[in-house]
Scaffold this motif. Structure first.
Motif: not given
Length: 681
Positions: A147-149, A168-169, A204-206, A229-230
């Motif tokens: 999941q999103f961090g 990217w975050v 994260s890449v979303v 991606r995580r």
């Protein structure tokens, strides 16, 4: 409607820490660094011993053409901008027209009339295939890793055509007090809680998509989402560059010193011309235990990075013994780097680039020198730390990806030394301008290391790169007020440095580049490199913005009428729109209001006219920010909403972004004009 949640009174908080942060922020974000002794005890001068008057004020403020520029959105190479003088009065800059957001303590994301805002991706949103929906009371390590961090910081965007793209975050750190009911920390935390926190770090890449051709974007939740991606504390990585394989990076698990695992406390970052992310590891010190148990020869370097003695609050060592420095003293050297990640290849191994040095990294802003060499600007976010620059040995070749990816492994790492042009007696720490009417001067980039060649006496190249702070101490770099983001203006070529604050600076330590003692509100530095070449080793600099209440005599807004500006405190991250206006996000507002995003023209009659564009919810920090290439969207990461002293899941200080009955969730939001206009117009 323009706001994401209704007005709400700010809950009672305890006395904030220096710079306006809550005690909870200080504990979880940086391990209470401000409560500890300053790590930099070198005898570097606070004021240049040589007073230079070689440049007039107008000469200091000039800006000019550069060969090419790497912009944040999509890492596109820009054409050379026209020559400009950011100090001149009367320029043909496009005007900013919006009613500034007033300072407030609302539990909402406030934006100007005519604008709308929406949260795009939240902590716990599914990222990988098979990830479960977020369930606050039933989180597991396995779910969080998909999941999103948690706390989101640096945001950058890579286009996949006109109406689709990748975000990217960074996920900088975790607030366990807000993530788990009844959390008491340390030895009392469950192993699952520790593992969830570890999985919530990283990045994260979303995949996102535009909504009906507007400036609004939303998370793609259907289809394959093959790029998602995580990256976490447990992701396998590799070292490259001169320090890779050195004795300082070898551990029992990696005797070759080339295979680090995971990344920690990723704050700001940058992008490369070849379309990858550069993400910056910052306050890595707080995750380790038993710093006092390392070998004696290592202890001065451990102290220089504020590694704690005994145990830390997070106790990662309870589930992964590599965080115990008594057992694995070199593990700490494997963090504090710039990490390169390919957002288009979810199977690519992230790379820690040792040629860029090791410190509490903020920013990794890239541009090209006149001759095509790659330049990376970086800050070290701690009190009395330094500003750095890396210049590659090789030149960027458009389209030659294999060649270009080696540019970050060989080149020269520099640190900045600033010299003022005013008499020392005129710099008393009050913030009053010297007699020449400006805080300004000249500077030089001092080489530390180039490939396997060290320029620092008594240190090898590997030692310079692993113990970069100590190397910078030895060459008498200038101690700055928490250098955070460093960005280059795509229109003028001038470079801007956000100096967040430094309440520890005394009047005797004030200098022209850091002109205010007890600097709890921070300032912004502007520098122009010789011949407007990013590879130059000399530059002129000035201070266009000294933050705080405009009614305070110690503030300065580039000479603009202070009765017309918004109050601003603690500049943190910087960005530019396509017209070259400077956008400033804040962290730790010491004026009693929520943090926000501000914009300031740096040219023409409006130079210094600071206006607040948005404010974030209660106890949150404004991160990012990112202005889209078409100027129609502003991305901001709303970090740690509700991170107020005394707040718990049973007594939350914020309900943003989901409203009544929900828990606060760090999120990335987008802001756009209702009529599709450019932001600010």
């Amino acid at each position: 409607m323009a706001n994401l949640s209704p007005r709400r009174l700010l809950p009672l908080l305890s006395t904030p820490h220096k710079g306006g942060r809550s005690a909870m922020t200080c504990q979880f974000r940086c391990g209470d660094q401000c409560a500890h002794e300053v790590a930099n005890i070198s005898d570097n001068p606070y004021f240049g011993e040589v007073v230079e008057r070689a440049l007039s004020r107008r000469g200091v403020l000039r800006a000019g053409a550069l060969g090419a520029l790497v912009t944040g959105a999509g890492a596109a190479l820009g054409a050379a901008p026209a020559a400009a003088d950011p100090g001149r009065r009367g320029g043909a800059r496009k005007g900013l027209r919006f009613e500034p957001v007033a300072p407030n303590t609302d539990d909402a994301l406030r934006v100007p009339a005519g604008y709308r805002a929406a949260a795009v991706v939240r902590w716990g949103d599914p990222v990988l295939p098979g990830a479960p929906e977020f369930d606050f009371d039933n989180q597991t390590p396995e779910a969080q890793a998909m999941q999103f961090g948690y706390n989101c910081d640096f945001v950058t965007f890579f286009p996949l055509g006109r109406d689709r793209g990748l975000l990217w975050v960074n996920h900088e750190y975790t607030d366990e007090n807000l993530m788990f009911r009844g959390y008491t920390g340390g030895a009392a935390a469950s192993e699952d809680q520790i593992r969830i926190a570890m999985a919530a770090h990283g990045g994260s890449v979303v995949e996102v998509e535009r909504v009906r051709g507007t400036g609004e974007w939303r998370l793609v939740t259907r289809g394959r989402r093959r790029y998602n991606r995580r990256v976490t504390v447990s992701t396998p990585m590799r070292f490259t560059g001169p320090a890779a394989g050195s004795d300082l990076l070898r551990t029992a698990a990696d005797p070759a010193g080339v295979r680090p695992v995971g990344m920690l406390n990723n704050c700001a970052g940058g992008t490369t011309p070849w379309g990858t992310v550069l993400t910056a590891e910052e306050n890595f010190n707080q995750y380790f235990v038993n710093g006092d148990k390392v070998p004696e020869a290592q202890k001065p370097y451990i102290a220089r990075y504020s590694i704690p003695s005994g145990v830390s609050g997070r106790r990662f060592d309870r589930v992964d013994e590599r965080f115990d420095l008594e057992k694995h003293p070199n593990e700490v050297n494997r963090f504090g780097w710039i990490v390169e990640i390919d957002p288009f290849d979810p199977d690519a191994t992230p790379v820690k680039r040792t040629a860029l040095g090791r410190f509490a990294h903020e920013a990794a802003t890239t541009t090209l020198a006149r001759d095509g060499r790659l330049v990376v600007y970086m800050g070290d976010d701690s009190r009395f730390e330094y500003v750095y620059k890396f210049v590659s040995k090789g030149r960027y070749v458009r389209g030659n990806d294999r060649h270009n990816r080696g540019l970050l492994d060989e080149g020269t790492l520099y640190v900045a030394r600033f010299t003022g042009d005013s008499p020392e007696q005129e710099l008393d720490g009050s913030g009053r301008l010297p007699s020449d009417g400006a805080f300004d001067g000249t500077g030089e980039w001092i080489p530390l290391v180039s490939g396997d060649r060290s320029f620092v006496e008594g240190m090898t190249a590997a030692e310079v790169l692993v113990h970069t702070r100590s190397a910078a101490d030895k060459v008498a770099a200038t101690k700055m007020d928490r250098p955070e983001d460093v960005e280059r203006n795509p229109v003028t070529g001038a470079v801007y440095v956000a100096l967040t604050n430094n309440a520890n600076r005394t009047p005797a330590q004030a200098d022209e580049a850091n002109p205010r003692a007890a600097n709890k509100h921070g300032h912004v530095l502007e520098l122009v490199e010789r011949r407007d070449d990013a590879a130059a080793t000399t530059f002129a600099w000035s201070v266009p913005l000294v933050c705080g209440d405009p009614g305070d005599a110690s503030t300065y807004f580039a000479g603009f009428d202070k009765s017309r500006v918004s109050p601003i405190s603690c500049p943190d991250n910087l960005a530019f729109d396509p017209d070259g206006n400077l956008w400033i996000s804040t962290d730790g507002n010491a004026l009693g209001a929520n943090d926000g995003l501000f914009v300031m023209p740096v040219q023409g009659r409006e130079r210094g006219h600071v206006r607040q564009f948005l404010s974030v919810p209660v106890a949150a920090e404004t991160c990012g920010p990112l202005i889209s290439e078409d100027g129609r969207s502003v991305w901001v990461a709303v970090q740690h909403p509700g991170e107020a002293d005394g707040a718990t899941p049973d007594r939350p200080a914020s309900r943003w972004p989901d409203g009544e009955g929900s828990q606060p969730r760090p999120s990335v939001a987008v802001v756009w004009h209702e009529r599709g206009r450019k932001i600010g117009s």
